[in-house]
Design an enzyme around this catalytic site. Sequence first.
Site, short mmCIF file in Angstrom:
data_model
loop_
_atom_site.label_atom_id
_atom_site.label_comp_id
_atom_site.label_asym_id
_atom_site.label_seq_id
_atom_site.Cartn_x
_atom_site.Cartn_y
_atom_site.Cartn_z
N VAL A 14 78.64 79.97 -32.38
CA VAL A 14 78.71 80.51 -30.89
C VAL A 14 78.01 81.85 -30.88
O VAL A 14 77.84 82.36 -29.52
CB VAL A 14 79.99 80.47 -30.29
N LYS A 16 79.10 84.67 -32.85
CA LYS A 16 80.09 85.87 -32.94
C LYS A 16 79.42 87.17 -33.76
O LYS A 16 79.61 88.24 -33.29
CB LYS A 16 81.27 85.54 -33.99
N THR A 17 78.64 86.77 -34.59
CA THR A 17 77.99 87.83 -35.23
C THR A 17 76.97 88.78 -34.53
O THR A 17 77.07 90.15 -34.56
CB THR A 17 77.42 87.60 -36.73
N ILE A 18 76.03 88.05 -33.77
CA ILE A 18 75.08 88.86 -33.13
C ILE A 18 75.94 89.71 -31.90
O ILE A 18 75.70 90.79 -31.65
CB ILE A 18 74.38 87.86 -32.28
N LYS A 33 84.43 92.29 -41.57
CA LYS A 33 84.39 90.81 -41.72
C LYS A 33 85.61 90.47 -42.93
O LYS A 33 85.23 90.77 -44.07
CB LYS A 33 83.21 90.14 -42.16
N GLY A 100 86.34 87.27 -36.97
CA GLY A 100 86.79 86.18 -37.91
C GLY A 100 85.63 85.02 -38.26
O GLY A 100 84.50 85.25 -38.22
N GLY A 102 84.49 81.22 -37.89
CA GLY A 102 84.48 80.17 -36.84
C GLY A 102 85.50 80.44 -35.68
O GLY A 102 85.56 81.22 -35.08
N PRO A 184 72.78 88.01 -22.44
CA PRO A 184 71.47 87.45 -22.25
C PRO A 184 70.99 86.49 -23.45
O PRO A 184 71.39 86.58 -24.58
CB PRO A 184 70.36 88.51 -21.96
N VAL A 186 69.31 85.54 -26.51
CA VAL A 186 68.49 86.52 -27.35
C VAL A 186 68.20 85.52 -28.58
O VAL A 186 68.91 84.70 -29.17
CB VAL A 186 69.22 87.58 -27.63
#
Length: 206
Positions: A14, A16-18, A33, A100, A102, A184, A186
């Site tokens: 979904v 999370k990292t971005i 992390k 986290g 997942g 937005p 991306v």
Amino acid sequence: MNTKYFITGIGTGVGKTITSAILRQYFQADYWKPVQSGDLDQSDSMLVRELTSDELRIHPERFRLQYPASPHQSAAMEGIEIKINDFQLPVAENILLVEGAGGLFVPLNHREFIIDLIEHFNIPVILVVRDYLGCINHTLLSLEVLKLRNIEVAYVVFNGNFVPETREVLLKHIPENSRIIELPEVNDLTRVSIQEVVDSIQRNLK
């Protein structure tokens, strides 16, 4: 400032990292992390560092696992058992963002899940939501279990474009005290475009 947030999502993939990279730049925060499963040569920590300021600290992962799978499976393949008590929040002079793996019920071992790690840290959550078939169900279930565990949802991040009807349902069920961040759609991010998104957040944070 030593505020800490745990960034989790309504599922895998979904963003999370971005989101972590964008919010790291926005908050001028440290990043951590706790568990990296797979992609050790292109880890989430490496991506966040690439996209954000070099002046901010990236704390080393507690576990770096070779196989790209759920942490409990990757750890088992290496003869390791991950336990909640293995984790301690790093000392950070800035805001600390903890990302986290997942969603909330990704297992760390046969008994303990990501949500148990959040409880162990006793810090508020930033919940990342993305629009796909089933996202309403996954979002409301995530919010409900966080409420049952008395875990504060500090922010809900709407990552990317949403069908208006989906967005309307979600907005009606976000906790009253949670703030909303809308990102937005991306694709190819650079430090420059990250800063553009950060500027947009500063103008539009609700």
